[in-house]
Design a protein around this motif. Structure first.
Motif, PDB file in Angstrom:
ATOM      1  N   ARG A 242     -34.961 -16.324  22.879  1.00 33.79           N
ATOM      2  CA  ARG A 242     -33.752 -15.902  23.618  1.00 33.79           C
ATOM      3  C   ARG A 242     -33.417 -16.546  24.828  1.00 33.79           C
ATOM      4  O   ARG A 242     -32.095 -16.869  25.148  1.00 33.79           O
ATOM      5  CB  ARG A 242     -33.988 -14.348  23.752  1.00 33.79           C
ATOM      6  N   ASP A 243     -34.423 -16.989  25.590  1.00 33.00           N
ATOM      7  CA  ASP A 243     -34.341 -17.592  26.938  1.00 33.00           C
ATOM      8  C   ASP A 243     -33.832 -19.054  26.615  1.00 33.00           C
ATOM      9  O   ASP A 243     -32.945 -19.649  27.170  1.00 33.00           O
ATOM     10  CB  ASP A 243     -35.615 -17.560  27.848  1.00 33.00           C
TER      11      ASP A 243
ATOM     12  N   SER B   9     -41.267 -17.969  29.991  1.00 34.57           N
ATOM     13  CA  SER B   9     -40.024 -18.579  29.716  1.00 34.57           C
ATOM     14  C   SER B   9     -39.251 -18.168  30.976  1.00 34.57           C
ATOM     15  O   SER B   9     -38.476 -18.896  31.696  1.00 34.57           O
ATOM     16  CB  SER B   9     -39.282 -18.452  28.504  1.00 34.57           C
ATOM     17  N   THR B  10     -38.824 -16.811  31.187  1.00 36.04           N
ATOM     18  CA  THR B  10     -38.114 -16.319  32.067  1.00 36.04           C
ATOM     19  C   THR B  10     -38.586 -16.621  33.491  1.00 36.04           C
ATOM     20  O   THR B  10     -38.036 -17.217  34.348  1.00 36.04           O
ATOM     21  CB  THR B  10     -37.827 -14.852  32.120  1.00 36.04           C
TER      22      THR B  10
ATOM     23  N   GLY C 216     -30.781 -13.320  26.643  1.00 33.78           N
ATOM     24  CA  GLY C 216     -31.994 -13.869  27.258  1.00 33.78           C
ATOM     25  C   GLY C 216     -31.812 -14.045  28.842  1.00 33.78           C
ATOM     26  O   GLY C 216     -30.906 -13.550  29.458  1.00 33.78           O
ATOM     27  N   LEU C 217     -32.769 -14.286  29.485  1.00 32.82           N
ATOM     28  CA  LEU C 217     -32.845 -14.737  30.813  1.00 32.82           C
ATOM     29  C   LEU C 217     -32.619 -13.378  31.474  1.00 32.82           C
ATOM     30  O   LEU C 217     -31.532 -13.716  32.552  1.00 32.82           O
ATOM     31  CB  LEU C 217     -32.269 -16.031  31.132  1.00 32.82           C
ATOM     32  N   LYS C 218     -33.105 -12.378  31.183  1.00 39.61           N
ATOM     33  CA  LYS C 218     -32.402 -11.179  31.523  1.00 39.61           C
ATOM     34  C   LYS C 218     -32.722 -10.957  33.060  1.00 39.61           C
ATOM     35  O   LYS C 218     -31.949 -10.278  33.943  1.00 39.61           O
ATOM     36  CB  LYS C 218     -32.921 -10.031  30.830  1.00 39.61           C
TER      37      LYS C 218
ATOM     38  N   CYS D  67     -42.451 -22.965  32.755  1.00 40.75           N
ATOM     39  CA  CYS D  67     -41.843 -22.301  31.350  1.00 40.75           C
ATOM     40  C   CYS D  67     -42.686 -22.338  30.267  1.00 40.75           C
ATOM     41  O   CYS D  67     -42.593 -21.664  29.210  1.00 40.75           O
ATOM     42  CB  CYS D  67     -40.713 -23.220  31.230  1.00 40.75           C
TER      43      CYS D  67
ATOM     44  N   THR E  79     -36.922 -26.086  28.285  1.00 46.27           N
ATOM     45  CA  THR E  79     -36.896 -25.697  26.776  1.00 46.27           C
ATOM     46  C   THR E  79     -38.310 -26.387  26.202  1.00 46.27           C
ATOM     47  O   THR E  79     -38.860 -25.794  25.233  1.00 46.27           O
ATOM     48  CB  THR E  79     -35.854 -26.260  25.993  1.00 46.27           C
TER      49      THR E  79
ATOM     50  N   ARG F 188     -38.988 -13.571  23.176  1.00 44.47           N
ATOM     51  CA  ARG F 188     -38.281 -13.920  24.473  1.00 44.47           C
ATOM     52  C   ARG F 188     -37.847 -15.220  24.667  1.00 44.47           C
ATOM     53  O   ARG F 188     -36.980 -15.668  25.122  1.00 44.47           O
ATOM     54  CB  ARG F 188     -39.066 -13.410  25.474  1.00 44.47           C
ATOM     55  N   ARG F 189     -39.000 -16.252  24.409  1.00 41.43           N
ATOM     56  CA  ARG F 189     -38.745 -17.785  24.614  1.00 41.43           C
ATOM     57  C   ARG F 189     -37.612 -18.149  23.768  1.00 41.43           C
ATOM     58  O   ARG F 189     -36.683 -18.940  24.175  1.00 41.43           O
ATOM     59  CB  ARG F 189     -40.178 -18.456  24.071  1.00 41.43           C
TER      60      ARG F 189
ATOM     61  N   GLU G  86     -37.891  -8.442  33.003  1.00 43.64           N
ATOM     62  CA  GLU G  86     -36.885  -8.430  31.862  1.00 43.64           C
ATOM     63  C   GLU G  86     -36.242  -7.034  31.756  1.00 43.64           C
ATOM     64  O   GLU G  86     -35.054  -6.984  31.797  1.00 43.64           O
ATOM     65  CB  GLU G  86     -37.462  -8.823  30.627  1.00 43.64           C
TER      66      GLU G  86
END
Ligand SMILES: Cc1cc2nc3c(=O)[nH]c(=O)nc-3n(C[C@H](O)[C@H](O)[C@H](O)COP(=O)(O)OP(=O)(O)OC[C@H]3O[C@@H](n4cnc5c(N)ncnc54)[C@H](O)[C@@H]3O)c2cc1C
Length: 386
Positions: free
Chosen positions: A354-355, A81-82, A203-205, A77, A250, A351-352, A32
């Motif tokens: 945001r993702d 998440s990412t 997110g998902l950076k 996931c 999700t 983070r979850r 990330e």
């Protein structure tokens, strides 16, 4: 209704064990912060056949169905998440289109390398000036003798920087009525396209969203994917799967957040008792678990239909419009249960959130899904399969 077979249970278990061991918090943070593709992790996942699960064995896949892919996506996931999203999707958005519509030559040139982890196949539909509305495109492919020349810009294209090929939807007949009846998919070598990484995001950076510029890119007739002027309809088939995957991703992200919150609520002592003894917190956990189970039933049903070749666009749109929204709520509640810690990156919950937020937009926005549901149910008298 959706009892898993013994084989499906063991695939899910294997995915869980792999993800729990390999998707560490440290790696998620590293990817990330550095906005880095988790190349080593993806390599390990390919060695075990996870990203290629639903593709035919003759091209290097594992020969299972879309349903098994959904099971893996959920587990990946759940763990992270990412990382989960990126590893599960390592073959790229365009790969299923090449599998279904590609010629043998196209499959050998792009699908086989993608399933060997030599580079993914991106899918480029969205344009700066049109976004959701892909019924008319500025990206054109014009026939010049026996060649086609592509010009235009596509935006927000996932993972194009690690792709070998890109499936691009082009306007081939601007005068067609309806306009989307004049669109064609082309399969293009990424080397011929200008790829730039996109702007910083919520997110998902670690996933790069790229801008693709097609500047007089010359392709052959054999680079058409599927049929001339049928590209819009071919793309819709892919959208059905993407919508269900938006649910599965999700769902997994929310399950992980719920589990973290449940553990915390049992361990955290406040007012001389565990947090989980307070009714306010118990009800939050009960509602979170309820939403997760209902989301799982809906996602599995849609995936089961799709895996049997009976995908239902209205029901998939229901899953995509409802599951990501409710799962975002579950993650939000998990943040609340963790208090200030939930707002911290180390909790692996913020983070979850945001993702997961991406999936009310990406792969069919909530509003477009509602439009699809309304069109099928109101205008076409469609009945959802039981
Ligand atoms: C993480 C991520 C990954 C992505 N990956 C890809 C990819 O790999 N390939 C690709 O081609 N695209 C990709 N996209 C783009 C994505 O598909 C678009 O963001 C999406 O289609 C919406 O387009 P837009 O952002 O231009 O919003 P707009 O089209 O400008 O829409 C703005 C808002 O208006 C709403 N809206 C639009 N039309 C209607 C209507 N008729 N009725 C009611 N509301 C409406 C939309 O739902 C949205 O909320 C990605 C996006 C994200 C965030």
């Amino acid at each position: 209704m959706f009892e898993l077979t013994e084989e499906q249970k063991s695939i899910k278990k294997a995915a869980r064990e792999f993800a729990e061991k390999e998707f560490t918090k440290e790696l998620a943070l590293e990817c990330e912060e550095g906005e880095e593709y988790p190349a080593d992790l993806v390599k390990k996942a390919f060695q075990l056949g996870f990203p290629s699960i639903e593709f035919p064995a003759e091209y290097g896949g594992q020969g299972y169905t879309f349903f098994e892919k959904v099971l893996i996506t959920e587990e990946f996931c759940r763990a992270s998440s990412t990382l989960g999203m990126m590893v599960a999707e390592a073959c790229g958005l365009g790969a299923p289109l090449v599998e279904v519509f590609g010629s043998e030559e196209q499959k050998k040139r792009y699908l086989v390398p993608a399933l060997r982890n030599e580079g993914s196949i991106a899918g480029a539909f969205t344009e700066p000036a049109h976004g959701t509305d892909i019924t008319f495109l500025d990206t054109s492919a014009v026939k010049e003798r026996d060649r086609w020349v592509i010009n235009g810009t596509k935006t927000f294209i996932s993972g194009a920087d690690v792709a070998v090929g890109v499936v691009v939807l082009c306007q081939t007949n601007p005068k067609a009525d309806p306009t989307y009846g004049g669109q064609t998919l082309f399969l293009v070598d990424v080397k011929d396209v200008e790829v730039s990484k996109f702007r910083p995001k919520l997110g998902l950076k670690a996933l790069s969203l790229c801008e693709l510029k097609f500047d007089n890119v010359v392709v052959d007739e054999k680079d058409i994917l599927g049929q001339l002027n049928n590209g819009f309809y071919e793309t819709l088939l892919l959208f059905n799967q993407i919508r269900i995957l938006g649910g599965a991703r999700t769902l997994g992200m929310a399950i992980g957040a719920y589990e973290i919150a449940l553990k915390y609520a049992k361990e955290r002592q406040l007012f001389r008792r565990p947090l989980a003894r307070f009714q306010g917190i118990r009800w939050m956990l009960a509602k979170m678990a309820t939403e997760i189970e209902l989301a799982r039933i809906a996602t599995y049903k849609a995936a089961h239909l799709e895996g049997q070749g009976k995908g239902d666009p209205a029901f998939s749109a229901m899953v995509k419009s409802w599951v990501p929204e409710r799962m975002l709520n579950v993650i939000n509640e998990a943040i609340q249960i963790l208090g200030g810690l939930g707002y911290m990156t180390e909790s692996d919950v913020e983070r979850r959130w945001r993702d997961a937020r991406a999936f009310q937009l990406a792969g069919g926005s909530r509003e477009m899904c509602w439009n699809t549901i309304a069109r099928y149910l109101i205008d076409r008298d469609h009945k959802i399969p039981i």
